[in-house]
Scaffold this active site. Structure first.
Site, PDB file in Angstrom:
ATOM      1  N   HIS A  12      15.954  -5.162 -50.727  1.00  0.00           N
ATOM      2  CA  HIS A  12      15.067  -5.211 -51.899  1.00  0.00           C
ATOM      3  C   HIS A  12      14.057  -4.048 -51.874  1.00  0.00           C
ATOM      4  O   HIS A  12      14.230  -3.091 -51.107  1.00  0.00           O
ATOM      5  CB  HIS A  12      14.386  -6.580 -52.004  1.00  0.00           C
ATOM      6  CG  HIS A  12      15.369  -7.710 -51.777  1.00  0.00           C
ATOM      7  ND1 HIS A  12      16.238  -8.142 -52.739  1.00  0.00           N
ATOM      8  CD2 HIS A  12      15.657  -8.446 -50.666  1.00  0.00           C
ATOM      9  CE1 HIS A  12      17.000  -9.108 -52.234  1.00  0.00           C
ATOM     10  NE2 HIS A  12      16.675  -9.302 -50.977  1.00  0.00           N
ATOM     11  N   GLU A  49       9.574 -10.747 -49.343  1.00  0.00           N
ATOM     12  CA  GLU A  49      10.724 -10.356 -48.536  1.00  0.00           C
ATOM     13  C   GLU A  49      10.799  -8.834 -48.424  1.00  0.00           C
ATOM     14  O   GLU A  49      11.108  -8.306 -47.354  1.00  0.00           O
ATOM     15  CB  GLU A  49      12.015 -10.911 -49.148  1.00  0.00           C
ATOM     16  CG  GLU A  49      13.252 -10.570 -48.321  1.00  0.00           C
ATOM     17  CD  GLU A  49      14.550 -10.974 -48.993  1.00  0.00           C
ATOM     18  OE1 GLU A  49      14.512 -11.581 -50.076  1.00  0.00           O
ATOM     19  OE2 GLU A  49      15.623 -10.656 -48.423  1.00  0.00           O
ATOM     20  N   HIS A 104      17.142  -8.851 -44.167  1.00  0.00           N
ATOM     21  CA  HIS A 104      16.698  -9.748 -45.240  1.00  0.00           C
ATOM     22  C   HIS A 104      15.933 -10.934 -44.666  1.00  0.00           C
ATOM     23  O   HIS A 104      15.977 -11.216 -43.469  1.00  0.00           O
ATOM     24  CB  HIS A 104      17.900 -10.273 -46.032  1.00  0.00           C
ATOM     25  CG  HIS A 104      18.552  -9.237 -46.882  1.00  0.00           C
ATOM     26  ND1 HIS A 104      18.341  -9.145 -48.242  1.00  0.00           N
ATOM     27  CD2 HIS A 104      19.407  -8.226 -46.554  1.00  0.00           C
ATOM     28  CE1 HIS A 104      19.027  -8.115 -48.717  1.00  0.00           C
ATOM     29  NE2 HIS A 104      19.686  -7.539 -47.710  1.00  0.00           N
ATOM     30  N   GLU A 185      19.800 -12.508 -42.150  1.00  0.00           N
ATOM     31  CA  GLU A 185      18.758 -13.286 -42.830  1.00  0.00           C
ATOM     32  C   GLU A 185      17.884 -13.828 -41.694  1.00  0.00           C
ATOM     33  O   GLU A 185      18.250 -14.762 -40.993  1.00  0.00           O
ATOM     34  CB  GLU A 185      19.376 -14.423 -43.645  1.00  0.00           C
ATOM     35  CG  GLU A 185      20.276 -13.958 -44.778  1.00  0.00           C
ATOM     36  CD  GLU A 185      19.517 -13.513 -46.033  1.00  0.00           C
ATOM     37  OE1 GLU A 185      18.268 -13.509 -46.002  1.00  0.00           O
ATOM     38  OE2 GLU A 185      20.180 -13.165 -47.030  1.00  0.00           O
TER      39      GLU A 185
HETATM   40 ZN    ZN Z   1      17.346 -10.546 -49.482  1.00  0.00          ZN
END
Ligand code: ZN
Length: 230
Positions: A12, A49, A104, A185
């Protein structure tokens, strides 16, 4: 790790929220189309994030550079939005990276916590052909699961995957990669326990250490952890 090139992909971009038209554009990921990029999630207290992924990636870069590797970031807080997931893959491919990790944090229901590693399923469709990276990416994923857990103490996710591992065919960053690549993640930002950890700079340093250690082991040894190791 002199002579090795590593791609780190901070998931992102904190500017995406102001560029919805650009990031909502559909891009071709081989077996389907998907948004160019997304805003990502955040903790309930508003730690994003995008801020998390960039901070951890920069910390991992510093460790890897100290070990002699060349490190390329897909974005370094130096652009207004994105890049698109297609370009994130291309940057690693064009750098001829020896290994790549996309960083992430998850935005799952608050009851779940823990980390998981996402490895590429084989995708040969349209412009995607990642068949050559499935096996090496699996080894990288097993090392990342092992070293991230060792560095952070974070448990395997209890809401997704199997013992901290998942395999997906719907991520452009994996479908379009021609270099060994996995996603991590690091935790569930919507879970209070994980949010507290991910907001803590000391924990983020540990997360970066785990990522750097996995890449180092991948590139300098032939180690392959037991896939079933709990
Ligand atoms: Zn993400």
């Amino acid at each position: 790790m002199s002579g090795k090139t590593i791609l780190l992909d901070p998931g992102h971009n904190s500017g995406n929220v102001n560029h919805t038209t650009e990031i909502n554009r559909q891009v071709d990921i081989g077996n389907s189309s998907k948004e160019c990029d997304t805003t990502g999630t955040e903790t309930n207290a508003g730690y994003s994030e995008a801020d998390y992924t960039l901070d951890v990636s920069r910390r991992a870069r510093a460790i890897l550079q100290s070990r002699g590797a060349k490190v390329v970031l897909t974005q370094d807080g130096d652009r207004a939005w994105g890049p698109c997931i297609t370009e994130r893959a291309q940057i690693g491919n064009q750098a001829h990276a020896d290994a790549a990790i996309s960083v992430h944090g998850d935005g799952a229901p608050a009851s779940g916590n823990g980390f998981h590693v996402i490895m590429p399923a084989k995708v040969t469709a349209g412009k995607a052909d990642n068949s050559a990276i499935v096996s090496p990416s699996h080894r990288l994923g097993l090392l990342l699961r092992q070293d991230f857990k060792a560095a952070t103490g974070e448990p395997y996710a209890n809401y997704i995957g199997e013992q901290g591992l998942d395999t997906r065919s719907d991520l452009g960053g994996l479908n379009l990669s021609t270099v060994p690549k996995v996603f991590i993640e690091c935790g569930n930002m919507r879970n209070s326990v994980d949010a507290k950890r991910m907001t803590d700079p000391q924990w983020r340093q540990q997360a970066a250490q785990g990522i750097a250690d996995a890449l180092t082991a991948y590139l300098t040894t032939t180690a392959t952890p037991d896939a079933s190791a709990g």
